[in-house]
Design a protein around this motif. Structure first.
Motif, PDB file in Angstrom:
ATOM      1  N   ARG A  89       0.906  -1.115   0.178  1.00 52.65           N
ATOM      2  CA  ARG A  89      -0.115   0.013  -0.016  1.00 52.65           C
ATOM      3  C   ARG A  89       0.825   1.140  -0.038  1.00 52.65           C
ATOM      4  N   PRO A  90       0.774   2.033  -0.904  1.00 55.07           N
ATOM      5  CA  PRO A  90       0.004   1.639  -2.583  1.00 55.07           C
ATOM      6  C   PRO A  90       0.340   0.436  -3.129  1.00 55.07           C
ATOM      7  N   ARG A  91      -0.536   0.049  -3.692  1.00 58.83           N
ATOM      8  CA  ARG A  91      -0.207  -0.896  -4.542  1.00 58.83           C
ATOM      9  C   ARG A  91       0.542  -0.803  -5.767  1.00 58.83           C
ATOM     10  N   ALA A  94      -0.439   1.341  -8.697  1.00 56.40           N
ATOM     11  CA  ALA A  94      -0.483   2.804  -8.532  1.00 56.40           C
ATOM     12  C   ALA A  94       0.839   3.770  -8.731  1.00 56.40           C
ATOM     13  N   LEU A 243      -5.753  10.702  -7.023  1.00 53.73           N
ATOM     14  CA  LEU A 243      -5.677   9.493  -6.184  1.00 53.73           C
ATOM     15  C   LEU A 243      -6.832   8.734  -6.714  1.00 53.73           C
ATOM     16  N   SER A 245      -8.262   7.886  -9.645  1.00 52.90           N
ATOM     17  CA  SER A 245      -7.948   7.466 -11.021  1.00 52.90           C
ATOM     18  C   SER A 245      -7.002   6.221 -10.584  1.00 52.90           C
ATOM     19  N   LEU A 246      -5.779   6.357  -9.704  1.00 53.07           N
ATOM     20  CA  LEU A 246      -4.818   5.525  -9.381  1.00 53.07           C
ATOM     21  C   LEU A 246      -5.430   4.370  -8.617  1.00 53.07           C
ATOM     22  N   GLN A 247      -6.599   4.759  -7.863  1.00 56.95           N
ATOM     23  CA  GLN A 247      -6.967   3.988  -6.745  1.00 56.95           C
ATOM     24  C   GLN A 247      -5.879   3.772  -5.762  1.00 56.95           C
ATOM     25  N   VAL A 248      -5.315   4.833  -5.316  1.00 58.36           N
ATOM     26  CA  VAL A 248      -4.204   4.765  -4.237  1.00 58.36           C
ATOM     27  C   VAL A 248      -4.970   4.257  -2.836  1.00 58.36           C
ATOM     28  N   PRO A 271       4.768   9.854  -4.656  1.00 53.02           N
ATOM     29  CA  PRO A 271       3.732   8.959  -4.190  1.00 53.02           C
ATOM     30  C   PRO A 271       4.256   8.462  -2.713  1.00 53.02           C
TER      31      PRO A 271
END
Length: 389
Positions: A89-91, A94, A243, A245-248, A271
């Protein structure tokens, strides 16, 4: 107790220490040296370079989830670890569009976010015609691993550009395709915002701040920035768009330009937690570091609001090569009313190195007084010179 692995052991990981104690989180860091700041606050450590994916596998065995203190990682290698079921996390997906600055620019542009004009340096014979569209000066940037002004150059003419490119090719054996060029933005001010997104997709933002750079290194941060409500809303919308859009799942720092015409442009994305958010340790209900751990652990988001009218954060940069701990200067800084001194515990000072920071809480938003406070801090820290280099 939740066990969080942190790739990187610098001051950003070090500043997670108090929040980890508060939240009952065990921190394990992956970092090259036992002298790195975060080792002092971590419950365990894996001593390896941050791009060593084999060691990250060992880190995964000691933790429930892994996050990042910096972005100097090898995503291809880490993807092998992620495919084995390790939770990042974040993946990694992202991070993928962001670590190369040219790819980052393309991603932001494709999202419809405002960015300076730019192009990748790929075919030297086309440089002159491409630059004619931008006009000198231009900004030359390394696509990977630049930070604190490293890998960023203001270029005044074509000869200067060719000389800089040739120098880097000769010294580092790297190809010209590892650079991008973008228009020079004659900004009025530089701004930044810290934003966090939870596992459930909730996004919160911290107050927009003004960042003041010298020699392309952040010297001061003033919270909140003196901007219009519409400008603040536009910047918050940019953060939400990015955030989501990236599914952060994590905390991001977003740096921006404000032009004289009032236009907002996105400069760069970090990031991770970011220097522009250090004021939050002392000035906000929930610091960016606690927020990051909350997000990583799946806990509810905290309140990012300021609990003082304003705050000023000043970086304590190295200005000499020394092993001093600067105790006398730190004591004088601590005597400033409502000042909080954070010393990172690094064992060596060198010009431009971030050794610590000072945040002063202010019960008003008088910019002249805030500027005087910053000057007072710097007069104590840099007693014989104006600049740290």
């Amino acid at each position: 107790m939740k066990r969080v692995g942190v790739i990187g052991g610098g001051q950003l990981a070090w500043m997670m220490g108090d929040a980890a104690k508060k939240l009952g989180v065990k921190l394990v860091v992956q970092t090259p040296s036992s002298d790195d700041p975060a080792v002092a606050i971590a419950q365990d450590a894996v001593f390896a370079k941050v791009d060593d994916a084999i060691s990250t596998g060992i880190l995964a065995q000691k933790t429930d989830v892994i996050t990042f203190e910096n972005e100097f990682v090898n995503l291809d290698s880490l993807s092998v670890v992620e495919n084995q079921g390790v939770c990042f996390r974040p993946r990694l997906a992202a991070l993928t569009p962001l670590l190369d600055k040219y790819n980052q620019r393309c991603y932001l542009k494709d999202l419809g976010l405002p960015v300076p004009r730019f192009f990748a340096v790929e075919q030297p014979e086309n440089l002159q015609s491409q630059i004619e569209d931008l006009g000198f000066p231009v900004v030359l940037k390394s696509r990977r691993h630049g930070y604190d002004g490293q890998g960023t150059f203001i270029i005044q003419d074509l000869a200067d550009l060719q000389q800089k490119l040739n120098l880097h090719i000769t010294n580092n054996d790297i190809s010209q395709s590892q650079f991008l060029i973008e228009e020079f933005v004659p900004f009025e001010r530089e701004l930044a915002i810290i934003a966090a997104r939870s596992v459930e997709g909730e996004v919160v933002t911290y107050p927009v701040v003004e960042t003041q750079q010298e020699e392309q290194v952040c010297r001061r941060v003033i919270a909140p920035a003196d901007i219009t409500p519409n400008q603040a809303a536009e910047i918050e919308a940019i953060a939400h768009t990015l955030l989501n859009s990236l599914q952060v799942v994590g905390v991001f720092g977003i740096e921006l330009f404000l032009t004289a015409a009032g236009k907002i442009l996105v400069n760069e994305i970090a990031p991770r937690t970011h220097n522009s958010g250090h004021f939050s340790l002392d000035a906000c209900e929930t610091s960016q570091f606690e927020q990051h751990l909350r997000v990583v652990c799946g806990l509810p988001l905290g309140n990012p609001a300021l609990h003082s009218a304003s705050a000023v954060m000043v970086n304590l940069l190295g200005y000499e090569i020394s092993k001093s701990d600067y105790q006398n200067q730190r004591q004088k800084l601590a005597e400033i009313p409502q000042a909080f001194v954070h010393w990172y515990g690094k064992t060596e000072s060198r010009p431009g190195r971030k050794l610590g920071h000072v945040t002063v809480l202010v019960d008003h938003q008088n910019r002249d007084v805030i500027s005087t406070i910053a000057q007072t801090i710097e007069s104590i820290w840099y007693p014989t010179r104006k600049f740290p280099y």
